[in-house]
Scaffold this motif. Structure first.
Motif, PDB file in Angstrom:
ATOM      1  N   PHE A  78       0.834  -1.253  -0.262  1.00 56.76           N
ATOM      2  CA  PHE A  78       0.107  -0.343  -0.160  1.00 56.76           C
ATOM      3  C   PHE A  78       0.733   0.741  -0.032  1.00 56.76           C
ATOM      4  O   PHE A  78       0.125   2.479  -0.509  1.00 56.76           O
ATOM      5  CB  PHE A  78      -0.849  -0.023   1.297  1.00 56.76           C
ATOM      6  CG  PHE A  78      -1.763  -1.199   1.587  1.00 56.76           C
ATOM      7  CD1 PHE A  78      -2.176  -1.247   0.377  1.00 56.76           C
ATOM      8  CD2 PHE A  78      -1.666  -1.871   3.023  1.00 56.76           C
ATOM      9  CE1 PHE A  78      -3.106  -2.800   0.262  1.00 56.76           C
ATOM     10  CE2 PHE A  78      -2.773  -3.120   3.122  1.00 56.76           C
ATOM     11  CZ  PHE A  78      -3.448  -3.633   1.231  1.00 56.76           C
ATOM     12  N   PRO A  97       3.039  -3.017  -7.283  1.00 51.93           N
ATOM     13  CA  PRO A  97       1.523  -2.586  -6.297  1.00 51.93           C
ATOM     14  C   PRO A  97       1.154  -4.010  -6.020  1.00 51.93           C
ATOM     15  O   PRO A  97       1.348  -5.334  -6.168  1.00 51.93           O
ATOM     16  CB  PRO A  97       0.621  -2.927  -7.925  1.00 51.93           C
ATOM     17  CG  PRO A  97       1.230  -3.114  -9.095  1.00 51.93           C
ATOM     18  CD  PRO A  97       2.458  -3.111  -8.907  1.00 51.93           C
ATOM     19  N   PRO A  98       0.211  -4.290  -4.520  1.00 56.93           N
ATOM     20  CA  PRO A  98      -0.302  -4.927  -4.310  1.00 56.93           C
ATOM     21  C   PRO A  98      -1.083  -6.558  -4.689  1.00 56.93           C
ATOM     22  O   PRO A  98      -1.218  -7.076  -4.292  1.00 56.93           O
ATOM     23  CB  PRO A  98      -1.431  -4.233  -2.833  1.00 56.93           C
ATOM     24  CG  PRO A  98      -1.661  -2.548  -3.207  1.00 56.93           C
ATOM     25  CD  PRO A  98      -0.353  -2.299  -4.917  1.00 56.93           C
ATOM     26  N   PHE A  99      -1.986  -5.630  -5.459  1.00 58.93           N
ATOM     27  CA  PHE A  99      -2.523  -6.828  -6.370  1.00 58.93           C
ATOM     28  C   PHE A  99      -1.794  -7.842  -7.057  1.00 58.93           C
ATOM     29  O   PHE A  99      -2.139  -9.412  -8.121  1.00 58.93           O
ATOM     30  CB  PHE A  99      -3.195  -6.402  -7.468  1.00 58.93           C
ATOM     31  CG  PHE A  99      -2.920  -5.435  -8.083  1.00 58.93           C
ATOM     32  CD1 PHE A  99      -2.382  -5.025  -9.602  1.00 58.93           C
ATOM     33  CD2 PHE A  99      -3.093  -4.227  -8.036  1.00 58.93           C
ATOM     34  CE1 PHE A  99      -2.009  -4.443 -10.438  1.00 58.93           C
ATOM     35  CE2 PHE A  99      -2.499  -2.898  -9.430  1.00 58.93           C
ATOM     36  CZ  PHE A  99      -2.199  -3.772 -10.279  1.00 58.93           C
ATOM     37  N   ARG A 101       1.711  -9.410  -5.312  1.00 68.85           N
ATOM     38  CA  ARG A 101       1.816  -9.813  -4.230  1.00 68.85           C
ATOM     39  C   ARG A 101       0.982 -10.763  -4.224  1.00 68.85           C
ATOM     40  O   ARG A 101       0.011 -10.925  -3.636  1.00 68.85           O
ATOM     41  CB  ARG A 101       1.830  -8.757  -3.455  1.00 68.85           C
ATOM     42  CG  ARG A 101       3.249  -7.724  -3.529  1.00 68.85           C
ATOM     43  CD  ARG A 101       3.621  -6.856  -2.382  1.00 68.85           C
ATOM     44  NE  ARG A 101       4.261  -4.786  -3.088  1.00 68.85           N
ATOM     45  CZ  ARG A 101       4.650  -4.588  -2.443  1.00 68.85           C
ATOM     46  NH1 ARG A 101       5.589  -4.786  -1.017  1.00 68.85           N
ATOM     47  NH2 ARG A 101       5.567  -3.494  -3.376  1.00 68.85           N
ATOM     48  N   PRO A 102       1.147 -11.876  -3.952  1.00 71.09           N
ATOM     49  CA  PRO A 102       0.951 -13.102  -3.280  1.00 71.09           C
ATOM     50  C   PRO A 102       0.516 -12.888  -1.420  1.00 71.09           C
ATOM     51  O   PRO A 102       1.559 -14.150  -0.992  1.00 71.09           O
ATOM     52  CB  PRO A 102       1.747 -14.573  -3.884  1.00 71.09           C
ATOM     53  CG  PRO A 102       3.196 -14.062  -3.759  1.00 71.09           C
ATOM     54  CD  PRO A 102       2.878 -12.533  -4.246  1.00 71.09           C
ATOM     55  N   ILE A 103       0.684 -11.799  -1.681  1.00 71.97           N
ATOM     56  CA  ILE A 103       0.058 -11.087   0.126  1.00 71.97           C
ATOM     57  C   ILE A 103      -0.986 -10.943   0.648  1.00 71.97           C
ATOM     58  O   ILE A 103      -1.705 -10.520   0.269  1.00 71.97           O
ATOM     59  CB  ILE A 103       1.178 -10.797   0.248  1.00 71.97           C
ATOM     60  CG1 ILE A 103       2.702 -11.141  -0.018  1.00 71.97           C
ATOM     61  CG2 ILE A 103       1.706  -9.799   1.754  1.00 71.97           C
ATOM     62  CD1 ILE A 103       4.021 -10.201   0.609  1.00 71.97           C
TER      63      ILE A 103
ATOM     64  N   GLU B 214      -8.108  -0.617  -0.571  1.00 71.99           N
ATOM     65  CA  GLU B 214      -6.591  -1.184  -0.212  1.00 71.99           C
ATOM     66  C   GLU B 214      -7.122  -2.637   0.083  1.00 71.99           C
ATOM     67  O   GLU B 214      -6.889  -3.309  -0.441  1.00 71.99           O
ATOM     68  CB  GLU B 214      -6.728  -0.616   0.901  1.00 71.99           C
ATOM     69  CG  GLU B 214      -5.288   0.844   0.833  1.00 71.99           C
ATOM     70  CD  GLU B 214      -4.419   0.828   2.420  1.00 71.99           C
ATOM     71  OE1 GLU B 214      -5.041   0.597   3.313  1.00 71.99           O
ATOM     72  OE2 GLU B 214      -4.012   1.898   1.825  1.00 71.99           O
ATOM     73  N   TYR B 217      -7.228  -4.368  -3.368  1.00 71.92           N
ATOM     74  CA  TYR B 217      -5.802  -4.264  -3.914  1.00 71.92           C
ATOM     75  C   TYR B 217      -5.283  -5.359  -3.762  1.00 71.92           C
ATOM     76  O   TYR B 217      -5.014  -6.040  -4.333  1.00 71.92           O
ATOM     77  CB  TYR B 217      -4.922  -3.081  -3.815  1.00 71.92           C
ATOM     78  CG  TYR B 217      -5.740  -1.363  -4.665  1.00 71.92           C
ATOM     79  CD1 TYR B 217      -5.045  -1.609  -6.042  1.00 71.92           C
ATOM     80  CD2 TYR B 217      -5.469  -0.287  -3.992  1.00 71.92           C
ATOM     81  CE1 TYR B 217      -5.519  -0.897  -7.064  1.00 71.92           C
ATOM     82  CE2 TYR B 217      -5.747   0.556  -5.228  1.00 71.92           C
ATOM     83  CZ  TYR B 217      -6.069   0.254  -6.151  1.00 71.92           C
ATOM     84  OH  TYR B 217      -5.904   1.548  -6.912  1.00 71.92           O
ATOM     85  N   TYR B 220      -5.922  -8.557  -5.204  1.00 70.19           N
ATOM     86  CA  TYR B 220      -5.383  -8.788  -6.640  1.00 70.19           C
ATOM     87  C   TYR B 220      -6.779  -8.143  -7.465  1.00 70.19           C
ATOM     88  O   TYR B 220      -6.311  -8.438  -9.097  1.00 70.19           O
ATOM     89  CB  TYR B 220      -5.594 -10.287  -7.009  1.00 70.19           C
ATOM     90  CG  TYR B 220      -5.049 -11.139  -6.138  1.00 70.19           C
ATOM     91  CD1 TYR B 220      -3.447 -10.944  -5.899  1.00 70.19           C
ATOM     92  CD2 TYR B 220      -5.709 -12.154  -5.044  1.00 70.19           C
ATOM     93  CE1 TYR B 220      -2.615 -11.577  -5.099  1.00 70.19           C
ATOM     94  CE2 TYR B 220      -4.502 -12.674  -3.809  1.00 70.19           C
ATOM     95  CZ  TYR B 220      -3.527 -12.840  -3.948  1.00 70.19           C
ATOM     96  OH  TYR B 220      -2.854 -13.139  -3.260  1.00 70.19           O
ATOM     97  N   ALA B 221      -7.278  -6.749  -6.898  1.00 68.71           N
ATOM     98  CA  ALA B 221      -8.360  -6.287  -8.553  1.00 68.71           C
ATOM     99  C   ALA B 221      -7.074  -5.446  -8.570  1.00 68.71           C
ATOM    100  O   ALA B 221      -6.216  -4.534  -7.859  1.00 68.71           O
ATOM    101  CB  ALA B 221      -9.262  -5.904  -7.379  1.00 68.71           C
TER     102      ALA B 221
END
Ligand SMILES: Nc1ncnc2c1ncn2[C@@H]1O[C@H](COP(=O)(O)OP(=O)(O)OP(=O)(O)O)[C@@H](O)[C@H]1O
Ligand SMILES: [Mg+2]
Lengths: 377, 314
Positions: A78, A97-99, A101-103, B214, B217, B220-221
């Motif tokens: 984030f 970006p967050p999407f 990452r496998p987190i 958030e 996101y 995985y969007a």
């Protein structure tokens, strides 16, 4: 059953990592985060260095404002670090970006989508990953079973209780089978009883899924009971990393010793052969923290349960007078004023054999063998 | 409510409760009386007058002649031949309605497309800055719509600001005709009604919990999907309200098409005004006003049904 299923889907790289044992899943290298610029600049994280292994329950512990959430947000993606690398299986992901990452994250206030049902919330991640409908449906059921919420699948998220929302948030974050699960004070909004229940539940889930958990809390008891390892943070820095036992029994810094449990600090002079001549009038053996060569004056830390009250004048004991005694049922806390004026607390179990001591009575304080540790300070 | 679960209580109690309730209801009704009176006198009564007028004959110099006639409604779609009295289909008015409808739809859509990012920008400012942005959005309301529309005219006419600058810089050597075109009308409508879109959108985006963004996101969007799956559904009430607030007044807009359309790009509002003015056909004007109302009501009904039907559990 869950663990076996998840295990079968791990990537070759991961299995290799498990085989090597030492290879960390997440590796935080010299990460700093500075908010603002110029005179308003604020260093929220200062050269943080952490390695977290496969299937570890890792806890970030520290007082409010020490940078726990900031670090978690950097790992989730984030926000981006000002400096340093965040490696996932050896690959730097700090700018992804967050999407990508496998987190996944369990948010403090759950952040469930209010316009979706419980089931839709849990399936959201898989849907975004473009998984087939049948697979999503199966996995949603499986996850809801895991958190014992099957019955409420078609409820709206506003129509379930706080504890249930918590479980849904967990199921939602676990459903896409992340490599790492981040939990930001997930239990702080729950009442005491529910929190205890969920602590056990979380440990069970972590065990069954085999996922690496990074857990944030400012509750030391929660940290001690749940974690494989704990990183104690203060002012944006990681002060000490170790098992609950390490952190409690062998704190390396005054802050850590003070933050976790109750502690006595005694000042003294380092002598050869790993012992310290205490100002209070006795020489005790004390080990320094690893990689620290003490000299001159040091602080020694002794936990209250590692000292006993003995008759005044006993050889090797610290002389003092009882200044206060607080009865706690199973044990009594004696506050002793030592010769140099420092306060020392002794926690004594109440049994029929243990003598009680009057306030103002002269006593000796005997320190258990190996209980004293030097602090880095 | 709880009374249904419990065994029937003593008969005296409910009757006492009922009495208290009727008294409270009577008092409430009394309090709403002033508002009801105003709506009755200035809302319903004129509507009734218009309804009655629409079924009368037109007076020669305006006004009405008290003879029942459906001519006003027939004339909306048909024209009587002067010699044979035979009715032929005359779509002139219908076309103006259609044009107005298209203008209203276009204005609403463009307002939505322009207004959404604006409102999103405002809602993502630090809380203390937000009120300033709201204030800035309302600045146009501080002056009269007519004045503002005339200002647009001065900017886009052939000798106006835009053309003078472009010609001065040598980009063009003939002025671009913008005034008295569909473009001019659309521009004027957009300008006049954009704040009505931005404000309700802002109101619902401001309430949006950005942790949901958030969370999406995190799951995985992509940015685009976050917009469609989280932000738009959450701001749907604002979108519905904004679209209504733009669409309805645009459909009946009067000043803007009159000035910027130059009398050649009429909309319903101008048409109705004309019947009461130079057209001297009050019944026709009345019937057209009622038809407009019917169109709005139908559009509203369809729109609200579709938009609320699309959200789950709506
Ligand atoms: N976006 C930001 N801009 C400026 N400063 C920030 C920002 N986010 C966090 N900080 C500051 O960074 C510091 C660490 O914040 P953080 O939220 O990580 O604390 P925390 O350890 O999670 O505390 P808590 O236990 O209260 O949640 C705080 O002093 C906070 O004021
Ligand atoms: Mg926090």
């Amino acid at each position: 059953m869950q663990a076996a299923k998840l295990g079968a889907e791990t990537s070759p790289r991961e299995r290799e990592g498990a085989a090597q044992e030492a290879a960390p899943v997440i590796s935080i290298r010299e990460v700093s985060k500075v908010f603002g610029q110029g005179v308003a600049a604020f260093t929220a994280l200062d050269r943080v260095q952490i390695d977290i292994g496969q299937n570890e329950f890792f806890t970030l512990l520290g007082p409010s404002g020490c940078g726990k959430t900031t670090l978690l947000r950097l790992i989730a993606g984030f926000d981006y670090p000002t400096m340093g690398e965040i490696r996932l299986f050896g690959q730097d992901i700090a700018r992804q970006p967050p999407f990508k990452r496998p987190i996944n994250t369990v948010f403090q206030n759950y952040a469930l989508f209010p316009h979706m049902t419980v089931g839709q919330n849990v399936g959201f991640g898989l849907e975004m990953l473009g998984r087939p409908k049948a697979e999503i449906a199966g996995r949603v059921d499986e996850m809801l079973r895991l958190v014992r919420m099957e019955a409420l699948k078609d409820r709206r998220t506003s129509e379930i209780s706080g504890g249930q929302q918590q479980r849904v948030a967990l199921a939602r974050a676990l459903a896409p089978q992340p490599k790492v699960l981040l939990l930001d004070e997930p239990l702080s909004a729950l009442d005491y009883k529910l929190r205890k229940e969920m602590q056990i539940e979380l440990k069970r889930l972590q065990h069954e899924t085999g996922i690496t958990f990074i857990f944030v809390t400012h509750d030391q008891e929660e940290a001690l009971t749940m974690s494989d390892r704990i990183a104690v943070m203060s002012g944006g820095r990681v002060l000490q990393i170790g098992s609950a036992h390490d952190i409690y029994e062998r704190p390396t810094e005054r802050f850590v010793a003070n933050f976790i449990g109750e502690t006595n600090f005694l000042e003294g002079q380092v002598q050869g052969g790993g012992s310290v001549a205490l100002d209070a009038g006795s020489v005790v053996p004390a080990l320094p923290p690893e990689g620290f060569a003490p000299s001159g004056r040091v602080t020694v830390v002794i936990r209250p349960e590692h000292a006993r009250l003995v008759p005044s004048g006993t050889a090797g004991s610290l002389a003092g007078t009882v200044s206060n005694a607080v009865y706690f049922g199973t044990d009594t806390h004696y506050h002793v004023t030592l010769g140099d004026g420092s306060e020392f607390m002794v926690r004594q179990q109440n049994s029929r054999a243990s003598a009680s001591h009057e306030i103002g009575a002269p006593v000796g304080v005997a320190i258990d063998e190996g209980a004293a540790r030097m602090l880095r300070d | 409510m709880a009374a249904t679960d419990t065994p029937p209580p003593a008969p005296s109690l409910p009757s006492f409760e009922a009495e208290a309730q009727t008294r409270a209801a009577r008092r409430n009704r009394l309090l709403t009386l002033p508002a009801l009176l105003i709506i009755g006198i200035f809302g319903v009564l004129p509507l009734l007058i218009i309804l009655v007028y629409s079924f009368l004959e037109a007076g020669p110099y305006g006004g009405v002649v008290w003879n029942f006639s459906t001519e006003a409604y027939v004339n909306f779609l048909f024209q009587a031949d002067i010699f044979s009295d035979k009715l032929t289909f005359a779509p002139a008015y219908l076309l103006i309605y259609l044009r107005s409808f298209l203008f209203a739809v276009a204005t609403t859509l463009v307002c939505l497309i322009l207004g959404f990012p604006t409102a999103y920008f405002m809602a993502t400012r630090p809380p203390r800055q937000r009120n300033l942005w709201v204030l800035l959005i309302t600045i146009p309301f501080w002056s009269n719509l007519l004045v503002r529309t005339l200002a647009i005219m001065f900017i886009i006419r052939d000798e106006g600001l835009i053309n003078s600058i472009l010609m001065g810089m040598g980009v063009i050597d003939h002025p671009i005709t913008m005034l008295y075109t569909n473009f001019a009308v659309l521009l004027g409508l957009l300008y006049a009604f954009l704040p009505f879109m931005v404000l309700p959108l802002y109101a619902s985006l401001e309430k949006l919990d950005f942790r949901l963004v958030e969370a999406a996101y995190d799951l995985y969007a992509t940015r685009w999907r976050v917009l469609w799956r989280v932000i738009v559904p959450a701001s749907l009430p604002g979108i519905v309200a904004g679209c209504l607030l733009v669409f309805i007044p645009t459909l009946g807009a009067y000043v803007t098409p009159l000035i910027l359309g130059g009398g050649t790009h009429l909309m319903i509002g101008d048409l109705i005004a004309q019947q009461f003015g130079s057209g001297r056909n009050w019944p026709l004007g009345s019937s057209q006003a009622l038809i407009l109302m019917a169109v709005v009501l139908i559009a509203l009904f369809v729109y609200v049904r579709n938009t609320t039907g699309r959200t789950p559990h709506g």
